[in-house]
Design a protein around this motif. Structure first.
Motif, PDB file in Angstrom:
ATOM      1  N   MET A   1      17.179 -28.618   6.040  1.00 41.00           N
ATOM      2  CA  MET A   1      16.397 -27.409   5.840  1.00 41.00           C
ATOM      3  C   MET A   1      15.599 -27.441   4.530  1.00 41.00           C
ATOM      4  O   MET A   1      14.457 -26.979   4.487  1.00 41.00           O
ATOM      5  N   HIS A   2      16.164 -28.023   3.480  1.00 36.13           N
ATOM      6  CA  HIS A   2      15.472 -28.014   2.183  1.00 36.13           C
ATOM      7  C   HIS A   2      14.265 -28.951   2.170  1.00 36.13           C
ATOM      8  O   HIS A   2      13.435 -28.887   1.258  1.00 36.13           O
ATOM      9  N   GLU A   3      14.141 -29.847   3.167  1.00 36.47           N
ATOM     10  CA  GLU A   3      13.006 -30.759   3.234  1.00 36.47           C
ATOM     11  C   GLU A   3      11.820 -30.171   3.998  1.00 36.47           C
ATOM     12  O   GLU A   3      10.721 -30.723   3.954  1.00 36.47           O
ATOM     13  N   LEU A   4      12.016 -29.063   4.693  1.00 38.81           N
ATOM     14  CA  LEU A   4      11.011 -28.536   5.599  1.00 38.81           C
ATOM     15  C   LEU A   4       9.946 -27.625   4.973  1.00 38.81           C
ATOM     16  O   LEU A   4       8.847 -27.528   5.521  1.00 38.81           O
ATOM     17  N   PRO A   5      10.222 -26.904   3.857  1.00 38.34           N
ATOM     18  CA  PRO A   5       9.210 -25.968   3.338  1.00 38.34           C
ATOM     19  C   PRO A   5       7.813 -26.540   3.135  1.00 38.34           C
ATOM     20  O   PRO A   5       6.832 -25.863   3.497  1.00 38.34           O
ATOM     21  N   PRO A   6       7.623 -27.758   2.565  1.00 39.05           N
ATOM     22  CA  PRO A   6       6.243 -28.250   2.416  1.00 39.05           C
ATOM     23  C   PRO A   6       5.494 -28.341   3.741  1.00 39.05           C
ATOM     24  O   PRO A   6       4.315 -27.955   3.823  1.00 39.05           O
ATOM     25  N   LEU A   7       6.164 -28.836   4.782  1.00 37.93           N
ATOM     26  CA  LEU A   7       5.535 -28.949   6.099  1.00 37.93           C
ATOM     27  C   LEU A   7       5.230 -27.576   6.674  1.00 37.93           C
ATOM     28  O   LEU A   7       4.122 -27.325   7.177  1.00 37.93           O
ATOM     29  N   ILE A   8       6.190 -26.670   6.623  1.00 39.44           N
ATOM     30  CA  ILE A   8       6.008 -25.329   7.187  1.00 39.44           C
ATOM     31  C   ILE A   8       4.879 -24.595   6.468  1.00 39.44           C
ATOM     32  O   ILE A   8       4.015 -23.977   7.103  1.00 39.44           O
ATOM     33  N   ILE A   9       4.864 -24.674   5.142  1.00 38.88           N
ATOM     34  CA  ILE A   9       3.818 -23.993   4.367  1.00 38.88           C
ATOM     35  C   ILE A   9       2.447 -24.569   4.695  1.00 38.88           C
ATOM     36  O   ILE A   9       1.464 -23.829   4.837  1.00 38.88           O
ATOM     37  N   SER A  10       2.356 -25.893   4.804  1.00 42.99           N
ATOM     38  CA  SER A  10       1.058 -26.520   5.104  1.00 42.99           C
ATOM     39  C   SER A  10       0.523 -26.077   6.457  1.00 42.99           C
ATOM     40  O   SER A  10      -0.680 -25.834   6.610  1.00 42.99           O
ATOM     41  N   VAL A  11       1.403 -25.966   7.450  1.00 37.10           N
ATOM     42  CA  VAL A  11       0.962 -25.518   8.776  1.00 37.10           C
ATOM     43  C   VAL A  11       0.482 -24.074   8.729  1.00 37.10           C
ATOM     44  O   VAL A  11      -0.554 -23.726   9.308  1.00 37.10           O
ATOM     45  N   PHE A  12       1.222 -23.208   8.015  1.00 36.54           N
ATOM     46  CA  PHE A  12       0.827 -21.806   7.921  1.00 36.54           C
ATOM     47  C   PHE A  12      -0.473 -21.622   7.133  1.00 36.54           C
ATOM     48  O   PHE A  12      -1.224 -20.677   7.385  1.00 36.54           O
ATOM     49  N   ILE A  13      -0.753 -22.527   6.203  1.00 29.41           N
ATOM     50  CA  ILE A  13      -1.985 -22.418   5.415  1.00 29.41           C
ATOM     51  C   ILE A  13      -3.175 -23.020   6.151  1.00 29.41           C
ATOM     52  O   ILE A  13      -4.235 -22.388   6.284  1.00 29.41           O
ATOM     53  N   PHE A  14      -3.011 -24.250   6.650  1.00 29.97           N
ATOM     54  CA  PHE A  14      -4.158 -24.995   7.165  1.00 29.97           C
ATOM     55  C   PHE A  14      -4.440 -24.743   8.648  1.00 29.97           C
ATOM     56  O   PHE A  14      -5.591 -24.854   9.073  1.00 29.97           O
ATOM     57  N   ALA A  15      -3.428 -24.419   9.439  1.00 29.08           N
ATOM     58  CA  ALA A  15      -3.673 -24.168  10.863  1.00 29.08           C
ATOM     59  C   ALA A  15      -4.637 -22.998  11.084  1.00 29.08           C
ATOM     60  O   ALA A  15      -5.569 -23.117  11.897  1.00 29.08           O
ATOM     61  N   PRO A  16      -4.479 -21.844  10.392  1.00 29.86           N
ATOM     62  CA  PRO A  16      -5.468 -20.768  10.569  1.00 29.86           C
ATOM     63  C   PRO A  16      -6.882 -21.177  10.155  1.00 29.86           C
ATOM     64  O   PRO A  16      -7.861 -20.777  10.801  1.00 29.86           O
ATOM     65  N   ILE A  17      -6.986 -21.983   9.087  1.00 27.74           N
ATOM     66  CA  ILE A  17      -8.312 -22.454   8.665  1.00 27.74           C
ATOM     67  C   ILE A  17      -8.956 -23.279   9.764  1.00 27.74           C
ATOM     68  O   ILE A  17     -10.139 -23.110  10.093  1.00 27.74           O
ATOM     69  N   VAL A  18      -8.174 -24.168  10.351  1.00 21.54           N
ATOM     70  CA  VAL A  18      -8.682 -25.037  11.413  1.00 21.54           C
ATOM     71  C   VAL A  18      -9.073 -24.230  12.647  1.00 21.54           C
ATOM     72  O   VAL A  18     -10.115 -24.472  13.269  1.00 21.54           O
ATOM     73  N   VAL A  19      -8.243 -23.251  13.012  1.00 23.35           N
ATOM     74  CA  VAL A  19      -8.538 -22.434  14.196  1.00 23.35           C
ATOM     75  C   VAL A  19      -9.815 -21.619  13.979  1.00 23.35           C
ATOM     76  O   VAL A  19     -10.643 -21.480  14.889  1.00 23.35           O
ATOM     77  N   VAL A  20      -9.987 -21.077  12.769  1.00 21.98           N
ATOM     78  CA  VAL A  20     -11.211 -20.318  12.461  1.00 21.98           C
ATOM     79  C   VAL A  20     -12.443 -21.216  12.556  1.00 21.98           C
ATOM     80  O   VAL A  20     -13.502 -20.817  13.065  1.00 21.98           O
ATOM     81  N   LEU A  21     -12.307 -22.466  12.078  1.00 21.17           N
ATOM     82  CA  LEU A  21     -13.430 -23.406  12.128  1.00 21.17           C
ATOM     83  C   LEU A  21     -13.599 -24.040  13.508  1.00 21.17           C
ATOM     84  O   LEU A  21     -14.520 -24.822  13.710  1.00 21.17           O
ATOM     85  N   GLY A  22     -12.715 -23.667  14.433  1.00 20.62           N
ATOM     86  CA  GLY A  22     -12.781 -24.253  15.763  1.00 20.62           C
ATOM     87  C   GLY A  22     -14.082 -23.988  16.491  1.00 20.62           C
ATOM     88  O   GLY A  22     -14.572 -24.826  17.250  1.00 20.62           O
ATOM     89  N   LYS A  23     -14.684 -22.829  16.255  1.00 13.87           N
ATOM     90  CA  LYS A  23     -15.961 -22.515  16.909  1.00 13.87           C
ATOM     91  C   LYS A  23     -17.061 -23.459  16.425  1.00 13.87           C
ATOM     92  O   LYS A  23     -17.971 -23.808  17.182  1.00 13.87           O
ATOM     93  N   HIS A  24     -16.986 -23.884  15.158  1.00 16.55           N
ATOM     94  CA  HIS A  24     -17.946 -24.845  14.644  1.00 16.55           C
ATOM     95  C   HIS A  24     -17.657 -26.252  15.161  1.00 16.55           C
ATOM     96  O   HIS A  24     -18.561 -27.074  15.285  1.00 16.55           O
ATOM     97  N   LEU A  25     -16.376 -26.516  15.438  1.00 17.95           N
ATOM     98  CA  LEU A  25     -15.989 -27.840  15.917  1.00 17.95           C
ATOM     99  C   LEU A  25     -16.653 -28.169  17.237  1.00 17.95           C
ATOM    100  O   LEU A  25     -17.125 -29.287  17.458  1.00 17.95           O
ATOM    101  N   SER A  26     -16.724 -27.182  18.137  1.00 23.46           N
ATOM    102  CA  SER A  26     -17.381 -27.411  19.423  1.00 23.46           C
ATOM    103  C   SER A  26     -18.878 -27.665  19.251  1.00 23.46           C
ATOM    104  O   SER A  26     -19.486 -28.418  20.018  1.00 23.46           O
ATOM    105  N   ILE A  27     -19.472 -27.061  18.224  1.00 20.17           N
ATOM    106  CA  ILE A  27     -20.901 -27.281  17.958  1.00 20.17           C
ATOM    107  C   ILE A  27     -21.125 -28.685  17.388  1.00 20.17           C
ATOM    108  O   ILE A  27     -22.130 -29.332  17.691  1.00 20.17           O
ATOM    109  N   LEU A  28     -20.167 -29.173  16.577  1.00 19.36           N
ATOM    110  CA  LEU A  28     -20.289 -30.515  16.022  1.00 19.36           C
ATOM    111  C   LEU A  28     -20.314 -31.581  17.117  1.00 19.36           C
ATOM    112  O   LEU A  28     -20.863 -32.665  16.915  1.00 19.36           O
ATOM    113  N   GLU A  29     -19.715 -31.266  18.280  1.00 16.14           N
ATOM    114  CA  GLU A  29     -19.740 -32.207  19.393  1.00 16.14           C
ATOM    115  C   GLU A  29     -21.161 -32.455  19.897  1.00 16.14           C
ATOM    116  O   GLU A  29     -21.436 -33.485  20.515  1.00 16.14           O
ATOM    117  N   LEU A  30     -22.072 -31.529  19.634  1.00 17.69           N
ATOM    118  CA  LEU A  30     -23.444 -31.673  20.100  1.00 17.69           C
ATOM    119  C   LEU A  30     -24.227 -32.701  19.292  1.00 17.69           C
ATOM    120  O   LEU A  30     -25.305 -33.119  19.704  1.00 17.69           O
TER     121      LEU A  30
END
Length: 343
Positions: free
Chosen positions: A202-231
């Motif tokens: 359990m003591h090894e997990l906080p860095p991973l959990i925090i990174s997912v909670f921080i960066f996953a929302p950023i990635v999801v928000v930028l997801g609309k731009h990601l589909s445009i980058l495919e063009l």
């Protein structure tokens, strides 16, 4: 006629939206079922009420230790590592418009692995040191691949080939580290390199959990731009997308998540490679499949771990099972791309 066209388009969009909701809900429910199985199954199968009491903090002899110390950290490591691998893999595949362009093939996870092995067998470190070294090494690998792949113009094919070469070089570095390391450190490094949830604490997990909670929302928000980058670069720029800034944010977020996932569980094979295509096939077109890809990654890791633990006489790490699943798909994909002239 115009109203009929608009009605037809809106009906199609509602249908695709319903499909996205149904698929995402199904993947979420399946994840919950697998999480419950991770807590329930083991050398001893405890009553559900005892597991709930142990999770609520009540001390029950045998149950509390097995659930809170062994099974719960293992389950949480599988959830967050699987989500990070699935999300990051889909980002790279979509952004670079190539199913081979995932962190495993490009050598990003291998860079993080080399740093982690160095910390394990040479420095004999653990925890925060490994996490920090993995992130730095992952970012350095991305920068190295980008610099080496730059020519007169950006080429995805060149980037993938250089990524494969860098991966081979880093694998050689890992082999050298194992050869010169102390004999007692080799089993731990090899077990980690296979990709495993065994020994998750359990003591090894906080860095991973925090990174997912921080960066996953950023990635999801930028997801609309990601589909445009495919063009393509020019089309995305003409539509008002800041391509360099968006691509940099996506890469940094992905590398941080996948490096910390690798430092926690080891490089679980093919999860980042399989999650995006499976999610895309389930969700269809018209909506972002980033979140479904993350859930597919969770399901792959948890299901593979359960199979590795209980389906055979000998227990296998999760990375062995995902490798068995992913290798045939990689061969199929290479054959299909070769026939289309994409290689």
């Amino acid at each position: 006629m115009k109203n009929e066209s608009v009605t037809f388009i809106m009906a199609g969009r509602r249908q695709r939206n319903r499909r996205w909701i149904l698929v995402t809900s199904f993947l979420a429910v399946l994840s919950c079922i697998l999480c419950f199985a991770m807590l329930l199954l083991g050398n001893t199968i405890y009553p559900v009420k005892d597991i709930i009491r142990a999770l609520s903090g009540e001390q029950i002899q045998g149950v509390s230790f097995a659930v809170n110390t062994i099974r719960l950290p293992r389950m949480l490591a599988g959830i967050f590592a699987g989500f990070a691998f699935g999300l990051a893999g889909d980002i790279f595949q979509t952004m670079l418009r190539n199913p081979l362009a995932n962190p495993n093939v490009l050598g990003i996870t291998t860079g993080s692995s080399a740093a982690a092995v160095f910390c394990i067998v040479i420095l004999q470190s653990s925890g925060t040191v490994i996490s920090f070294a993995s992130v730095i090494a992952g970012l350095a690998t991305v920068i190295l691949i980008y610099i080496l792949s730059r020519g007169k113009s950006f080429s995805i094919g060149r980037l993938i080939l250089i990524g494969i070469a860098v991966q081979a070089m880093l694998n050689a570095v890992i082999s050298y580290l194992l050869l010169v390391s102390a004999e007692q450190n080799i089993p731990a490094a090899l077990r980690w390199l296979s990709g495993s949830l065994n020994g998750s604490q359990m003591h090894e997990l906080p860095p991973l959990i925090i990174s997912v909670f921080i960066f996953a929302p950023i990635v999801v928000v930028l997801g609309k731009h990601l589909s445009i980058l495919e063009l393509g670069e020019q089309s995305a720029t003409s539509l008002g997308v800041s391509t360099d800034k968006t691509r940099m944010m996506l890469i940094l977020s992905s590398v941080c998540m996948i490096s910390l996932a690798t430092s926690t569980t080891g490089p679980i094979a093919f999860v980042s490679f399989l999650s995006g295509p499976i999610a895309k096939r389930l969700v269809g077109v018209g909506f972002s499949n980033l979140f479904p890809a993350g859930l597919v990654g969770v399901n792959l890791v948890l299901a593979a771990d359960l199979i590795g633990q209980f389906a055979f006489v000998v227990r296998y790490p999760v990375g062995i099972i995902t490798g068995i699943i992913g290798a045939p798909y990689l061969i199929y994909l290479l054959i299909r791309m070769n026939r289309k002239g994409e290689l």
